[in-house]
Motif scaffolding. Structure first.
Motif, PDB file in Angstrom:
ATOM      1  N   SER A 123     -29.203  10.926   3.635  1.00  0.00           N
ATOM      2  CA  SER A 123     -29.040  10.046   4.796  1.00  0.00           C
ATOM      3  C   SER A 123     -27.647   9.464   4.732  1.00  0.00           C
ATOM      4  O   SER A 123     -27.138   9.154   3.656  1.00  0.00           O
ATOM      5  CB  SER A 123     -30.059   8.901   4.751  1.00  0.00           C
ATOM      6  N   GLY A 124     -27.045   9.304   5.893  1.00  0.00           N
ATOM      7  CA  GLY A 124     -25.704   8.744   5.916  1.00  0.00           C
ATOM      8  C   GLY A 124     -25.302   8.335   7.307  1.00  0.00           C
ATOM      9  O   GLY A 124     -26.106   8.307   8.233  1.00  0.00           O
ATOM     10  N   GLY A 125     -24.030   8.046   7.451  1.00  0.00           N
ATOM     11  CA  GLY A 125     -23.529   7.650   8.751  1.00  0.00           C
ATOM     12  C   GLY A 125     -22.089   7.188   8.669  1.00  0.00           C
ATOM     13  O   GLY A 125     -21.451   7.238   7.614  1.00  0.00           O
ATOM     14  N   CYS A 126     -21.617   6.723   9.783  1.00  0.00           N
ATOM     15  CA  CYS A 126     -20.236   6.255   9.880  1.00  0.00           C
ATOM     16  C   CYS A 126     -20.138   4.805   9.413  1.00  0.00           C
ATOM     17  O   CYS A 126     -21.156   4.137   9.185  1.00  0.00           O
ATOM     18  CB  CYS A 126     -19.749   6.402  11.317  1.00  0.00           C
ATOM     19  N   ASP A 174     -25.105   7.994   2.338  1.00  0.00           N
ATOM     20  CA  ASP A 174     -25.518   6.729   1.753  1.00  0.00           C
ATOM     21  C   ASP A 174     -26.569   6.908   0.657  1.00  0.00           C
ATOM     22  O   ASP A 174     -26.760   6.013  -0.166  1.00  0.00           O
ATOM     23  CB  ASP A 174     -26.062   5.791   2.834  1.00  0.00           C
ATOM     24  N   SER A 175     -27.255   8.036   0.649  1.00  0.00           N
ATOM     25  CA  SER A 175     -28.253   8.313  -0.388  1.00  0.00           C
ATOM     26  C   SER A 175     -27.560   8.421  -1.741  1.00  0.00           C
ATOM     27  O   SER A 175     -26.438   8.922  -1.822  1.00  0.00           O
ATOM     28  CB  SER A 175     -28.961   9.649  -0.120  1.00  0.00           C
ATOM     29  N   PRO A 176     -28.218   7.975  -2.801  1.00  0.00           N
ATOM     30  CA  PRO A 176     -27.637   8.178  -4.135  1.00  0.00           C
ATOM     31  C   PRO A 176     -27.507   9.676  -4.416  1.00  0.00           C
ATOM     32  O   PRO A 176     -28.452  10.435  -4.213  1.00  0.00           O
ATOM     33  CB  PRO A 176     -28.659   7.537  -5.082  1.00  0.00           C
ATOM     34  N   LEU A 177     -26.334  10.093  -4.845  1.00  0.00           N
ATOM     35  CA  LEU A 177     -26.093  11.505  -5.145  1.00  0.00           C
ATOM     36  C   LEU A 177     -26.076  11.713  -6.653  1.00  0.00           C
ATOM     37  O   LEU A 177     -25.643  10.831  -7.408  1.00  0.00           O
ATOM     38  CB  LEU A 177     -24.754  11.953  -4.539  1.00  0.00           C
ATOM     39  N   GLU A 191     -29.582  12.378   9.047  1.00  0.00           N
ATOM     40  CA  GLU A 191     -30.423  12.786   7.926  1.00  0.00           C
ATOM     41  C   GLU A 191     -30.465  14.299   7.922  1.00  0.00           C
ATOM     42  O   GLU A 191     -30.437  14.926   8.984  1.00  0.00           O
ATOM     43  CB  GLU A 191     -31.845  12.253   8.057  1.00  0.00           C
ATOM     44  N   LEU A 192     -30.530  14.879   6.734  1.00  0.00           N
ATOM     45  CA  LEU A 192     -30.660  16.324   6.602  1.00  0.00           C
ATOM     46  C   LEU A 192     -31.100  16.650   5.188  1.00  0.00           C
ATOM     47  O   LEU A 192     -31.092  15.804   4.299  1.00  0.00           O
ATOM     48  CB  LEU A 192     -29.356  17.040   6.954  1.00  0.00           C
ATOM     49  N   GLU A 193     -31.522  17.894   4.980  1.00  0.00           N
ATOM     50  CA  GLU A 193     -32.005  18.366   3.684  1.00  0.00           C
ATOM     51  C   GLU A 193     -30.939  19.218   3.010  1.00  0.00           C
ATOM     52  O   GLU A 193     -30.314  20.063   3.645  1.00  0.00           O
ATOM     53  CB  GLU A 193     -33.278  19.200   3.857  1.00  0.00           C
ATOM     54  N   SER A 194     -30.778  18.989   1.696  1.00  0.00           N
ATOM     55  CA  SER A 194     -29.812  19.757   0.923  1.00  0.00           C
ATOM     56  C   SER A 194     -30.469  20.293  -0.349  1.00  0.00           C
ATOM     57  O   SER A 194     -31.162  19.554  -1.050  1.00  0.00           O
ATOM     58  CB  SER A 194     -28.616  18.882   0.533  1.00  0.00           C
ATOM     59  N   LYS A 195     -30.228  21.568  -0.627  1.00  0.00           N
ATOM     60  CA  LYS A 195     -30.659  22.174  -1.890  1.00  0.00           C
ATOM     61  C   LYS A 195     -29.496  22.186  -2.882  1.00  0.00           C
ATOM     62  O   LYS A 195     -29.654  22.629  -4.011  1.00  0.00           O
ATOM     63  CB  LYS A 195     -31.159  23.598  -1.652  1.00  0.00           C
ATOM     64  N   ALA A 196     -28.332  21.732  -2.435  1.00  0.00           N
ATOM     65  CA  ALA A 196     -27.115  21.737  -3.249  1.00  0.00           C
ATOM     66  C   ALA A 196     -26.399  20.394  -3.085  1.00  0.00           C
ATOM     67  O   ALA A 196     -25.340  20.324  -2.492  1.00  0.00           O
ATOM     68  CB  ALA A 196     -26.216  22.904  -2.820  1.00  0.00           C
ATOM     69  N   PRO A 197     -26.988  19.298  -3.631  1.00  0.00           N
ATOM     70  CA  PRO A 197     -26.467  17.962  -3.351  1.00  0.00           C
ATOM     71  C   PRO A 197     -25.428  17.405  -4.317  1.00  0.00           C
ATOM     72  O   PRO A 197     -25.021  16.252  -4.170  1.00  0.00           O
ATOM     73  CB  PRO A 197     -27.734  17.107  -3.406  1.00  0.00           C
ATOM     74  N   TYR A 198     -24.992  18.186  -5.304  1.00  0.00           N
ATOM     75  CA  TYR A 198     -24.034  17.652  -6.273  1.00  0.00           C
ATOM     76  C   TYR A 198     -22.614  17.640  -5.689  1.00  0.00           C
ATOM     77  O   TYR A 198     -22.103  18.689  -5.301  1.00  0.00           O
ATOM     78  CB  TYR A 198     -24.055  18.479  -7.556  1.00  0.00           C
ATOM     79  N   PRO A 199     -21.960  16.476  -5.633  1.00  0.00           N
ATOM     80  CA  PRO A 199     -20.593  16.382  -5.085  1.00  0.00           C
ATOM     81  C   PRO A 199     -19.548  16.754  -6.137  1.00  0.00           C
ATOM     82  O   PRO A 199     -18.864  15.921  -6.696  1.00  0.00           O
ATOM     83  CB  PRO A 199     -20.494  14.913  -4.688  1.00  0.00           C
ATOM     84  N   TYR A 200     -19.412  18.046  -6.393  1.00  0.00           N
ATOM     85  CA  TYR A 200     -18.617  18.524  -7.527  1.00  0.00           C
ATOM     86  C   TYR A 200     -17.234  19.045  -7.153  1.00  0.00           C
ATOM     87  O   TYR A 200     -16.371  19.186  -8.004  1.00  0.00           O
ATOM     88  CB  TYR A 200     -19.371  19.653  -8.238  1.00  0.00           C
ATOM     89  N   MET A 201     -17.004  19.389  -5.881  1.00  0.00           N
ATOM     90  CA  MET A 201     -15.790  20.116  -5.504  1.00  0.00           C
ATOM     91  C   MET A 201     -14.870  19.238  -4.660  1.00  0.00           C
ATOM     92  O   MET A 201     -15.259  18.769  -3.595  1.00  0.00           O
ATOM     93  CB  MET A 201     -16.154  21.390  -4.731  1.00  0.00           C
TER      94      MET A 201
END
Length: 157
Positions: free
Chosen positions: A4-7, A105-108, A15-25
């Motif tokens: 979940s997020g926003g401006c 905004d969701s914890p990553l 809101e959306l679904e992610s199978k790859a949520p790690y902010p690595y790149m």
């Protein structure tokens, strides 16, 4: 994982679904640097475009960057009220959407390594961390976001 997020001003939320949520790149190309504005790079995640739910879509704008004189089909979505960049969607890969980690905004989850890409386009003032846990590419990396998550056992089924 549900993201979940926003401006910044709250006019656009998503809101959306992610199978790859790690902010690595971290991408240092001129487009990501200039529209992302954080630390000289932008961090995009990968999610399922079909799961995207948006509130305040009427406040959202789209920017298509010009690359080498050609307009990119990739749509960079942002809030027209506060200027926050939200996600990238590209019709060449319509099933994917790439939310900006900074708009989530969701914890990553914390990534096990950081991959620095497009370093050939990095300005001199940006210092890129080196050493264990940091991988560098002058241009695009050898693995996609999904491939990287799978190689680390982090892709959610």
């Amino acid at each position: 994982m549900k993201l979940s997020g926003g401006c910044h001003c709250g006019a656009v939320t998503f809101e959306l679904e992610s199978k790859a949520p790690y902010p690595y790149m971290r991408c240092y190309c001129s487009i990501c640097r200039k529209i992302g504005g954080s630390g000289g790079y932008a961090i995009n995640l990968m999610a399922d475009a079909g799961s995207l739910m948006v509130r305040g879509a009427e406040t959202k704008g789209v920017y298509n960057a010009v690359i080498d004189g050609n307009t990119s089909p990739a749509e960079r979505h942002f809030c027209k009220s506060c200027g926050s960049h939200l996600w990238v969607w590209d019709p060449r890969w319509p099933e994917l959407i790439h939310p900006h980690a900074g708009a989530v905004d969701s914890p990553l989850p914390t990534p096990p390594e950081t991959v620095h890409i497009m370093l050939a386009f990095k300005p001199d003032w940006i210092t890129v961390p080196d050493g264990p846990g940091h991988v560098h590419f002058q241009n695009y990396p050898d693995k996609s976001i999904e491939d990287w998550h799978r190689s680390k056992g982090l892709f959610e089924a």
